[in-house]
Design an enzyme around this catalytic site. Structure first.
Site, PDB file in Angstrom:
ATOM      1  N   ASN A   9       0.857  -1.189   0.000  1.00  0.00           N
ATOM      2  CA  ASN A   9       0.000   0.000   0.000  1.00  0.00           C
ATOM      3  C   ASN A   9       0.893   1.238   0.000  1.00  0.00           C
ATOM      4  OD1 ASN A   9      -1.804   2.039   0.488  1.00  0.00           O
ATOM      5  ND2 ASN A   9      -2.406   1.339   2.543  1.00  0.00           N
ATOM      6  N   LYS A  11       0.018   4.253  -0.161  1.00  0.00           N
ATOM      7  CA  LYS A  11      -0.662   5.405   0.465  1.00  0.00           C
ATOM      8  C   LYS A  11      -0.506   6.649  -0.432  1.00  0.00           C
ATOM      9  CE  LYS A  11      -0.234   3.120   4.868  1.00  0.00           C
ATOM     10  NZ  LYS A  11      -0.102   3.184   6.305  1.00  0.00           N
ATOM     11  N   HIS A  95      -9.470   0.859   5.086  1.00  0.00           N
ATOM     12  CA  HIS A  95      -8.182   1.079   5.745  1.00  0.00           C
ATOM     13  C   HIS A  95      -8.408   2.020   6.930  1.00  0.00           C
ATOM     14  CE1 HIS A  95      -4.122   2.351   6.572  1.00  0.00           C
ATOM     15  NE2 HIS A  95      -3.715   1.270   5.922  1.00  0.00           N
ATOM     16  N   GLU A  97      -6.861   4.460   8.000  1.00  0.00           N
ATOM     17  CA  GLU A  97      -6.705   5.900   7.730  1.00  0.00           C
ATOM     18  C   GLU A  97      -7.981   6.467   7.124  1.00  0.00           C
ATOM     19  OE1 GLU A  97      -3.011   5.457   5.590  1.00  0.00           O
ATOM     20  OE2 GLU A  97      -2.088   4.847   7.476  1.00  0.00           O
ATOM     21  N   GLU A 167      -5.063  -5.069  10.572  1.00  0.00           N
ATOM     22  CA  GLU A 167      -4.044  -4.047  10.783  1.00  0.00           C
ATOM     23  C   GLU A 167      -4.331  -3.309  12.077  1.00  0.00           C
ATOM     24  OE1 GLU A 167      -2.127  -2.712   6.800  1.00  0.00           O
ATOM     25  OE2 GLU A 167      -3.941  -1.566   7.087  1.00  0.00           O
ATOM     26  N   GLY A 173       2.694   2.319  10.780  1.00  0.00           N
ATOM     27  CA  GLY A 173       3.622   3.442  10.625  1.00  0.00           C
ATOM     28  C   GLY A 173       4.311   3.861  11.905  1.00  0.00           C
ATOM     29  N   SER A 212       3.735  -2.134  10.278  1.00  0.00           N
ATOM     30  CA  SER A 212       5.193  -2.153  10.476  1.00  0.00           C
ATOM     31  C   SER A 212       5.842  -3.482  10.110  1.00  0.00           C
ATOM     32  CB  SER A 212       5.538  -1.733  11.911  1.00  0.00           C
ATOM     33  OG  SER A 212       5.104  -0.413  12.159  1.00  0.00           O
TER      34      SER A 212
HETATM   35  P1  13P Z   1       3.198   0.395   7.648  1.00  0.00           P
HETATM   36  O1  13P Z   1       3.728  -0.898   7.062  1.00  0.00           O
HETATM   37  O2  13P Z   1       3.895   1.599   7.147  1.00  0.00           O
HETATM   38  O3  13P Z   1       3.112   0.303   9.136  1.00  0.00           O
HETATM   39  O4  13P Z   1       1.682   0.543   7.125  1.00  0.00           O
HETATM   40  C1  13P Z   1       0.815  -0.529   7.208  1.00  0.00           C
HETATM   41  C2  13P Z   1      -0.417  -0.205   6.444  1.00  0.00           C
HETATM   42  O5  13P Z   1      -1.195   0.643   6.840  1.00  0.00           O
HETATM   43  C3  13P Z   1      -0.649  -0.910   5.181  1.00  0.00           C
HETATM   44  O6  13P Z   1      -1.930  -0.688   4.708  1.00  0.00           O
END
Ligand code: 13P
Length: 251
Positions: A9, A11, A95, A97, A167, A173, A212
């Site tokens: 992803n 983002k 997701h 976010e 997740e 992150g 992560s």
């Molecule tokens: P990170 O791997 O940067 O922690 O992000 C995970 C994520 O949100 C994938 O959709």
């Protein structure tokens, strides 16, 4: 046997130049044959990525789609139909976010999930708890509600053609990864919830872990019985690191 999957992803990262560079790196990777690989660029770059990955064994997905399929008067949105037409195979739905920052509710996400399947896309439903919810001992309840919302609305059969990504929000992150045991506990609960409705669906659906994930922790995570691969954020922006994670899923 479930086929492992590793999804990247991206983002809201990437310019035309950096995307071209990343794709070149991905195209040069020696990928194991037994793993499904997909990348999720910003929708602006989907066509570029689809064109550049032509002939490669890497699928393309979108990070979001509109809650209705087809075309219509919906300023600023991109529909699952348009994404499928552009060459996408998958789409992320829910997701954290988008749930947290954009305020997307389970009701809206049910419609996005349905719209994705109506257009022939495979939705990857993202679910997970916040740190506050984990500390309050509510992890399985929260994840169960997010999953249950789709099951109630669309039926467990909707997961014959879908993927689920667990997740934990606190691991995204942050550099804090759920331990393999913490992740496995939730994955087992997700599968058990599906099994209550239909054991065949439960056995077949792929459950990805995200939060992560790096090459350094992927082998241990992917070694757990109910973890079928990963949804990778930051580490998917580096072709070599992403390649090492894909190889970990192939082991
Ligand atoms: P990170 O791997 O940067 O922690 O992000 C995970 C994520 O949100 C994938 O959709």
């Amino acid at each position: 046997m479930r086929r492992p999957m590793v999804a990247g992803n991206w983002k809201m990262h990437g310019t035309r130049a950096s995307v071209a560079e990343l794709i070149e790196g991905l195209a040069n990777l020696a990928l194991p044959g037994g793993v499904d690989v997909a990348v999720f660029p910003p929708s602006l770059h989907v066509s570029l990525v689809v064109d550049c990955l032509e002939g490669q064994l890497i699928s393309v997905g979108a990070q979001n789609c509109a809650h209705q399929a087809g075309q219509g008067a919906l300023t600023g949105e991109v529909s699952s139909t348009q994404l499928a037409d552009a060459g996408c195979k998958f789409v992320l739905v829910g997701h954290s976010e988008r749930r947290q920052v954009m305020g997307e509710s389970n009701e809206v996400l049910n419609r996005k999930f349905e719209a994705a399947q109506a257009a022939g896309l495979i939705p990857i439903l993202c679910i997970g708890e916040t740190l506050e919810e984990r500390e309050a001992g509510k992890t399985l309840e929260v994840v169960g509600q997010q999953l249950g919302s789709i099951i109630e609305e669309l039926g467990v059969g909707a997961f014959v053609n879908a993927v689920i990504a667990y997740e934990p929000v606190w691991a995204i992150g942050t550099g804090l990864t759920a331990s393999p045991e913490q992740a496995q506990e939730v994955h087992a609960a997700i599968r058990a919830q599906l099994r209550q409705e239909n054991s065949e669906v439960a056995q077949g659906v792929r459950l990805l872990y995200g939060g992560s994930v790096k090459a350094a922790n992927a082998v241990e995570l992917f070694g757990m019985p109910d973890i079928d691969g990963g949804l990778i954020g930051g580490a998917s922006l580096n072709a070599d690191e992403f390649g090492a994670i894909i190889r970990a899923a192939g082991n």
